[in-house]
Structure formats: C-alpha cells, structure tokens
Write a protein that holds these residues in place. Structure first.
Motif, PDB file in Angstrom:
ATOM      1  N   TRP A  31      19.679  16.315  49.166  1.00 38.13           N
ATOM      2  CA  TRP A  31      19.635  17.565  48.412  1.00 38.13           C
ATOM      3  C   TRP A  31      20.534  18.630  49.038  1.00 38.13           C
ATOM      4  CZ3 TRP A  31      19.028  19.273  43.904  1.00 38.13           C
ATOM      5  CH2 TRP A  31      18.701  20.603  43.634  1.00 38.13           C
TER       6      TRP A  31
ATOM      7  N   ARG B 172      24.024  16.650  42.185  1.00 32.68           N
ATOM      8  CA  ARG B 172      22.947  17.638  42.237  1.00 32.68           C
ATOM      9  C   ARG B 172      23.463  18.980  41.770  1.00 32.68           C
ATOM     10  NH1 ARG B 172      25.680  18.380  46.845  1.00 32.68           N
ATOM     11  NH2 ARG B 172      25.205  20.108  48.257  1.00 32.68           N
TER      12      ARG B 172
ATOM     13  N   VAL C 255      18.802  17.062  39.567  1.00 35.90           N
ATOM     14  CA  VAL C 255      19.628  15.949  40.027  1.00 35.90           C
ATOM     15  C   VAL C 255      19.944  15.095  38.812  1.00 35.90           C
ATOM     16  CG1 VAL C 255      19.696  13.850  41.405  1.00 35.90           C
ATOM     17  CG2 VAL C 255      18.754  15.942  42.375  1.00 35.90           C
TER      18      VAL C 255
END
Length: 125
Positions: free
Chosen positions: A52, A71, A78
C-alpha cells in the motif's frame, strides 16, 4: 476493522479486458493488498498483490504480463486491470489485506486478515 468491497466484475469474451476495484472503508488498507480468485470446484489462489505504501507489485505466473495491479491512495482503492482474458480466468475474485510480518507469505491465504465478498468474472470462449 476495515471493510473491503470489490466491484467491476462481469461477463467478457476471451481476449477482452476488465478492471476490478477494491475499496476500503472504516480505515485504510494494511501493508499488503492482494487479489485472489476461486474457480468452481477449485481452491482459492493468489493472483496479485501490492504494498500500500511503496507500490511494490507481485504476480502469479499465470497472470504475469496480462494483469496489472495498482493503488490509488487518494481514493483508498486498489485496482487490477485484466487484459487478454482467457476462459480459465473465470472465477470469483476477492481482494484482501494483510499487516504482513516476519513470516508473511504474499500468496498464503491465511496471512490475510480482511476480505471482501468477491466479484464474479466470467470469460466466454
């Protein structure tokens, strides 16, 4: 607790494309976000994952070169762009998130602690 919701599934002909999205609510994604899939009568399998924060990506050999995971930190989503789809890509696709850790295995289902409900992808021949 984070809630994950997948969207974007559908029916497409072989060779076509679909874009799946996974949205997080409640809090942001944990360190790793993965996509898995489960075809009828088969076990759930790893498809792709992304970190992330840093955007590092990982792919199963079966989708490498055809699928792209990305992302959007601003939208807390995502996505996975799926091109050159094949009938064998037909499955329910799930997103999941994991905090990671020393023994974390990117493709191990049990290492992910939050899952979405899944979205159906059907590829016709």
């Amino acid at each position: 607790q984070v809630q994950l919701v997948e969207s974007g599934g559908g029916l497409v002909q072989a060779g076509g494309s679909l874009r799946l999205s996974c949205a997080a609510s409640g809090r942001t994604f944990s360190r790793y976000v993965g996509w898995f899939r489960q075809a009828p009568g088969k076990e759930r399998e790893f498809v792709a994952a992304i970190t992330w924060s840093g955007g590092l990506t990982y792919y199963a050999d079966s989708v490498k070169g055809r699928f792209t995971i990305s992302r959007d930190n601003a939208k807390n989503t995502v996505n996975i762009q799926m091109n050159s789809l094949k009938p064998e890509d037909t499955a329910v696709y799930y997103c999941a998130t994991s905090k990671g850790g020393y023994y974390f295995n990117i493709g191990r289902i049990s290492d992910y602690d939050a899952w979405g409900q899944g979205t159906q992808v059907t590829v016709s021949s």
